[in-house]
Write a protein that holds these residues in place. Structure first.
Motif: not given
Length: 166
Positions: A81-90, A114-120
């Protein structure tokens, strides 16, 4: 065509899982749905056997094969992800309707994948050459479920993080 692609085993939810996944990611689509043949011993011809789909261009196959094997944390997809907004959406989409939060940016969706929601920013802060700052960011991450970039940044900078996203 890639020589190696993920193949996921589901009890009976391959098609709704694929539909959810392709709805979340750009450049994604279901490419083929195959049904069990007439002589399948455990299924009717109307039952979905496999669903082939692409996640942001990555080919994936999902199989409906019953409860013999279960998905586990031993396999996960990482969402960069690129930023908190994208993290939050996924995070919101994948934990909806019975998904489960884990820790450090990991979750299971309602189908058990399982998923890893990982911001850069997580990678940047925890792999920097300043080991003390990286260690502070890493320790902040260890106390999180969904990654809170602002709290990690505060810890990285030596401030007391205020974790707001868990």
């Amino acid at each position: 065509m890639l020589k190696i692609t993920p193949f996921l085993w589901f009890d009976s939810q391959a098609e709704p899982a694929a539909e959810l996944y392709v709805s979340l990611f750009p450049n994604s689509r279901i490419t083929r749905v195959a049904r069990y043949p007439n002589d399948a011993s455990q299924a009717t011809p109307a039952d979905v056997m496999t669903v082939e789909f692409e996640l942001d261009g990555l080919p994936v196959t999902a199989l409906n094969a019953g409860p013999t094997f279960r998905l586990s944390e031993a396999f996960s997809f990482v969402i960069h992800c690129d930023g908190q907004e994208e993290v939050d959406r996924y995070w919101t989409a994948l934990t909806a309707d019975g998904g489960q939060e884990s820790q450090c940016g990991w979750l299971k969706d309602r189908f058990g994948l399982s998923w890893q929601v990982t911001p850069r920013q997580l990678v940047e802060m925890t792999t920097i050459t300043d080991r003390e700052a990286a260690g502070r960011a890493f320790q902040a991450m260890m106390g999180m479920k969904k990654i809170d970039i602002a709290a990690m940044r505060a810890a990285y900078n030596g401030e007391t993080p205020k974790i707001t996203s868990n």
